[in-house]
Design an enzyme around this catalytic site. Sequence first.
Site, mmCIF file in Angstrom:
data_model
loop_
_atom_site.group_PDB
_atom_site.id
_atom_site.type_symbol
_atom_site.label_atom_id
_atom_site.label_comp_id
_atom_site.label_asym_id
_atom_site.label_seq_id
_atom_site.Cartn_x
_atom_site.Cartn_y
_atom_site.Cartn_z
ATOM 1 N N LYS A 1 -5.455 3.789 -3.256
ATOM 2 C CA LYS A 1 -6.246 4.655 -2.412
ATOM 3 C C LYS A 1 -5.662 6.066 -2.376
ATOM 4 O O LYS A 1 -6.321 7.010 -1.948
ATOM 5 C CB LYS A 1 -6.242 4.110 -0.960
ATOM 6 C CG LYS A 1 -6.691 2.700 -0.834
ATOM 7 C CD LYS A 1 -6.411 2.204 0.603
ATOM 8 C CE LYS A 1 -6.432 0.701 0.640
ATOM 9 N NZ LYS A 1 -5.576 0.145 1.677
ATOM 10 N N GLY A 2 -4.418 6.191 -2.797
ATOM 11 C CA GLY A 2 -3.673 7.446 -2.608
ATOM 12 C C GLY A 2 -4.312 8.683 -3.221
ATOM 13 O O GLY A 2 -4.141 9.789 -2.709
ATOM 14 N N GLU B 1 -3.916 10.507 -10.540
ATOM 15 C CA GLU B 1 -2.925 9.819 -9.702
ATOM 16 C C GLU B 1 -2.447 10.747 -8.586
ATOM 17 O O GLU B 1 -2.488 11.967 -8.710
ATOM 18 C CB GLU B 1 -1.762 9.356 -10.607
ATOM 19 C CG GLU B 1 -0.624 8.653 -9.927
ATOM 20 C CD GLU B 1 -0.976 7.337 -9.231
ATOM 21 O OE1 GLU B 1 -1.893 7.343 -8.381
ATOM 22 O OE2 GLU B 1 -0.306 6.330 -9.488
ATOM 23 N N ASP B 2 -2.003 10.147 -7.487
ATOM 24 C CA ASP B 2 -1.501 10.944 -6.372
ATOM 25 C C ASP B 2 -0.085 11.451 -6.614
ATOM 26 O O ASP B 2 0.198 12.626 -6.450
ATOM 27 C CB ASP B 2 -1.564 10.150 -5.048
ATOM 28 C CG ASP B 2 -0.940 8.752 -5.152
ATOM 29 O OD1 ASP B 2 -0.429 8.381 -6.235
ATOM 30 O OD2 ASP B 2 -0.976 8.015 -4.146
ATOM 31 N N ASP C 1 6.454 8.502 -9.286
ATOM 32 C CA ASP C 1 7.775 8.295 -8.719
ATOM 33 C C ASP C 1 8.640 7.629 -9.800
ATOM 34 O O ASP C 1 9.126 8.302 -10.699
ATOM 35 C CB ASP C 1 7.562 7.413 -7.473
ATOM 36 C CG ASP C 1 8.781 7.252 -6.605
ATOM 37 O OD1 ASP C 1 9.454 8.244 -6.325
ATOM 38 O OD2 ASP C 1 9.055 6.111 -6.180
ATOM 39 N N LYS D 1 7.684 13.467 -8.960
ATOM 40 C CA LYS D 1 9.090 13.422 -8.517
ATOM 41 C C LYS D 1 9.938 12.987 -9.717
ATOM 42 O O LYS D 1 10.332 11.833 -9.804
ATOM 43 C CB LYS D 1 9.262 12.379 -7.398
ATOM 44 C CG LYS D 1 8.645 12.749 -6.069
ATOM 45 C CD LYS D 1 9.246 11.954 -4.918
ATOM 46 C CE LYS D 1 8.434 10.737 -4.587
ATOM 47 N NZ LYS D 1 8.835 10.094 -3.296
ATOM 48 N N PHE E 1 10.289 11.480 0.600
ATOM 49 C CA PHE E 1 9.099 10.651 0.802
ATOM 50 C C PHE E 1 8.049 11.471 1.539
ATOM 51 O O PHE E 1 8.290 11.978 2.629
ATOM 52 C CB PHE E 1 9.418 9.357 1.557
ATOM 53 C CG PHE E 1 8.311 8.354 1.397
ATOM 54 C CD1 PHE E 1 8.238 7.565 0.258
ATOM 55 C CD2 PHE E 1 7.304 8.251 2.353
ATOM 56 C CE1 PHE E 1 7.174 6.674 0.068
ATOM 57 C CE2 PHE E 1 6.239 7.368 2.174
ATOM 58 C CZ PHE E 1 6.189 6.569 1.033
ATOM 59 N N VAL E 2 6.893 11.613 0.925
ATOM 60 C CA VAL E 2 5.854 12.488 1.472
ATOM 61 C C VAL E 2 4.596 11.708 1.849
ATOM 62 O O VAL E 2 4.295 10.662 1.269
ATOM 63 C CB VAL E 2 5.492 13.617 0.480
ATOM 64 C CG1 VAL E 2 6.632 14.605 0.352
ATOM 65 C CG2 VAL E 2 5.118 13.064 -0.898
ATOM 66 N N ASP F 1 0.295 7.641 1.850
ATOM 67 C CA ASP F 1 0.564 6.883 3.074
ATOM 68 C C ASP F 1 2.017 6.450 3.189
ATOM 69 O O ASP F 1 2.771 6.440 2.230
ATOM 70 C CB ASP F 1 -0.279 5.603 3.080
ATOM 71 C CG ASP F 1 0.243 4.567 2.084
ATOM 72 O OD1 ASP F 1 0.420 4.915 0.903
ATOM 73 O OD2 ASP F 1 0.516 3.431 2.503
ATOM 74 N N ARG G 1 -2.775 8.880 5.857
ATOM 75 C CA ARG G 1 -3.548 9.306 4.690
ATOM 76 C C ARG G 1 -4.530 10.437 4.993
ATOM 77 O O ARG G 1 -4.867 11.224 4.118
ATOM 78 C CB ARG G 1 -4.373 8.136 4.125
ATOM 79 C CG ARG G 1 -3.560 7.051 3.450
ATOM 80 C CD ARG G 1 -4.510 6.135 2.688
ATOM 81 N NE ARG G 1 -3.925 4.854 2.316
ATOM 82 C CZ ARG G 1 -3.201 4.646 1.218
ATOM 83 N NH1 ARG G 1 -2.946 5.642 0.407
ATOM 84 N NH2 ARG G 1 -2.719 3.448 0.946
HETATM 85 P P1 IMP Z 1 5.725 4.591 -9.194
HETATM 86 O O1 IMP Z 1 5.138 3.368 -9.833
HETATM 87 O O2 IMP Z 1 7.123 4.352 -8.696
HETATM 88 O O3 IMP Z 1 5.635 5.827 -10.049
HETATM 89 O O4 IMP Z 1 4.965 4.810 -7.840
HETATM 90 C C1 IMP Z 1 3.781 5.424 -7.755
HETATM 91 C C2 IMP Z 1 3.079 5.042 -6.465
HETATM 92 O O5 IMP Z 1 3.999 4.861 -5.381
HETATM 93 C C3 IMP Z 1 2.193 6.174 -6.073
HETATM 94 O O6 IMP Z 1 0.931 6.041 -6.645
HETATM 95 C C4 IMP Z 1 2.187 6.074 -4.572
HETATM 96 O O7 IMP Z 1 1.177 5.191 -4.161
HETATM 97 C C5 IMP Z 1 3.525 5.501 -4.219
HETATM 98 N N1 IMP Z 1 4.495 6.560 -3.823
HETATM 99 C C6 IMP Z 1 5.554 7.023 -4.529
HETATM 100 N N2 IMP Z 1 6.208 7.984 -3.870
HETATM 101 C C7 IMP Z 1 5.537 8.171 -2.715
HETATM 102 C C8 IMP Z 1 5.708 9.068 -1.594
HETATM 103 O O8 IMP Z 1 6.603 9.930 -1.529
HETATM 104 N N3 IMP Z 1 4.790 8.937 -0.596
HETATM 105 C C9 IMP Z 1 3.775 8.034 -0.621
HETATM 106 N N4 IMP Z 1 3.578 7.199 -1.638
HETATM 107 C C10 IMP Z 1 4.452 7.254 -2.677
HETATM 108 MG MG MG Z 2 -0.843 5.523 -5.849
#
Ligand code: IMP
Ligand code: MG
Length: 181
Positions: free
Chosen positions: A45-46, A100-101, A104, A132, A153-154, A160, A166
Amino acid sequence: MKTIKPDFERILISKEQLDKRIKELASQIDIDYAGKKPLFICILKGSIMFFTDLLRAITIDCSMDFMSLSSYRNNTTSGEVKMIKDLDEPIVGKDVIIVEDIIDSGKTLSYLKRLLASRNPNSIKIITMLDKPDRRVVELQPDYTGFVIEDEFVVGYGLDYAQDYRHYPDIYILSRSVYEK
Ligand code: IMP
Ligand code: MG
């Protein structure tokens, strides 16, 4: 100065900054995809706020589809990825742009990119509102990025913490006291 909720340490990116950057990204995509008809995929949903603002700023012909992934997160760190809702339509021969939002660890998008590549689209690119890079555990490079941010963490503008925050229009750094209890 706006007063902000104590759950937030401070504003990281304001709605005004987001609007400005999204217009720039949309213009770049208009140029890069001129004469094509890309399919934008919203990762729920992000990405919802970013997706709807970005697509309203795009002027070339395009279509949209939605997918929902869950990355079993323990607190603020990511784990394994699971699909909750798949796309409605096949993507064979399409120019796909994943929206994508935030990236990470990179696990979510590297899983998704592999999955979509196996369906034989013409091309796949990734646009992320936030990146990030310091947190990356698998190699993954977005093609378009809104803002590169520090390891914080944002929340807000779709992002969320435990499904909260959100709907806030700006992006905030979440106070550590919220998750370090
Ligand atoms: P990844 O698989 O570790 O790259 O994570 C990506 C997903 O983790 C994103 O699509 C977000 O839903 C969530 N996420 C990562 N960092 C944050 C943050 O700082 N705030 C909120 N959601 C995050
Ligand atoms: Mg996401």
